[in-house]
Design a protein around this motif. Structure first.
Motif, PDB file in Angstrom:
ATOM      1  N   ILE A 127      30.260  41.311  51.734  1.00 27.06           N
ATOM      2  CA  ILE A 127      31.186  40.879  50.430  1.00 27.06           C
ATOM      3  C   ILE A 127      32.300  39.961  51.072  1.00 27.06           C
ATOM      4  O   ILE A 127      32.746  39.115  50.443  1.00 27.06           O
ATOM      5  CB  ILE A 127      31.887  42.220  49.686  1.00 27.06           C
ATOM      6  N   GLU A 128      32.792  40.492  52.310  1.00 31.25           N
ATOM      7  CA  GLU A 128      33.915  39.676  52.997  1.00 31.25           C
ATOM      8  C   GLU A 128      33.318  37.862  53.246  1.00 31.25           C
ATOM      9  O   GLU A 128      34.036  36.938  52.766  1.00 31.25           O
ATOM     10  CB  GLU A 128      34.304  40.046  54.007  1.00 31.25           C
ATOM     11  N   SER A 131      32.829  36.642  49.642  1.00 30.69           N
ATOM     12  CA  SER A 131      34.226  36.207  48.846  1.00 30.69           C
ATOM     13  C   SER A 131      34.975  35.046  49.472  1.00 30.69           C
ATOM     14  O   SER A 131      35.521  33.918  48.762  1.00 30.69           O
ATOM     15  CB  SER A 131      35.305  37.433  49.183  1.00 30.69           C
ATOM     16  N   SER A 138      37.486  39.618  48.453  1.00 28.26           N
ATOM     17  CA  SER A 138      36.686  40.931  48.434  1.00 28.26           C
ATOM     18  C   SER A 138      37.110  41.873  47.369  1.00 28.26           C
ATOM     19  O   SER A 138      36.261  42.466  46.932  1.00 28.26           O
ATOM     20  CB  SER A 138      36.806  41.666  49.846  1.00 28.26           C
TER      21      SER A 138
END
Length: 148
Positions: A127-128, A131, A138
């Motif tokens: 997710i990091e 993003s 995130s």
């Protein structure tokens, strides 16, 4: 033609292949078709990547515009050349990130975003990482999954 590092090209609509079918309303498509019939330009150009090996262009952004051009081409039963922004060929992961980046900047269907995010997560992107690449936090993505 190159304009500040952006390559503008005119290509046959039949050579464009969408990488993803977005959810769009019929009324939105009809509005763009009306503009084309009146001889007006559409609000934005489709963004494509030229395939390295085949004579085709992958549609990265501008699905709504693509549908309007395609409809007009089918109606008139003649070749149509459309102005596009041509980018360097990447890969499916990068193409999905580009598409998501646009979706998070514009108002897009939540299902489309959810599907593409899930695909990227299944490709072992965190997710990091996602993003950072699409320009959101995130927390935005986590909140998005919690609310959808």
């Amino acid at each position: 033609m190159n304009l500040n590092g952006i390559k503008i090209n005119k290509i046959d609509i039949s050579l464009i292949v969408p990488i993803y079918i977005e959810s769009v309303t019929e009324s939105a498509v009809q509005k763009r078709i009306k503009l084309l019939i009146e001889g007006e330009d559409l609000p934005s150009y489709p963004v494509v990547e030229k395939d390295k090996y085949e004579e085709k262009y992958w549609l990265v952004s501008g699905y709504l515009e693509y549908l309007a051009y395609k409809h007009l081409t089918n109606t008139r039963k003649q070749k149509m050349y459309v102005t596009v922004i041509e980018q360097v060929f990447s890969n499916i992961t990068t193409q999905r990130i580009k598409l998501l980046r646009k979706m998070f900047q514009d108002h897009s269907n939540w299902f489309d975003k959810h599907y593409l995010l899930s695909c990227l997560l299944n490709e072992d992107l965190s997710i990091e990482e996602i993003s950072k690449k699409i320009g959101v936090t995130s927390t935005d993505i986590n909140n998005y999954f919690d609310s959808s």
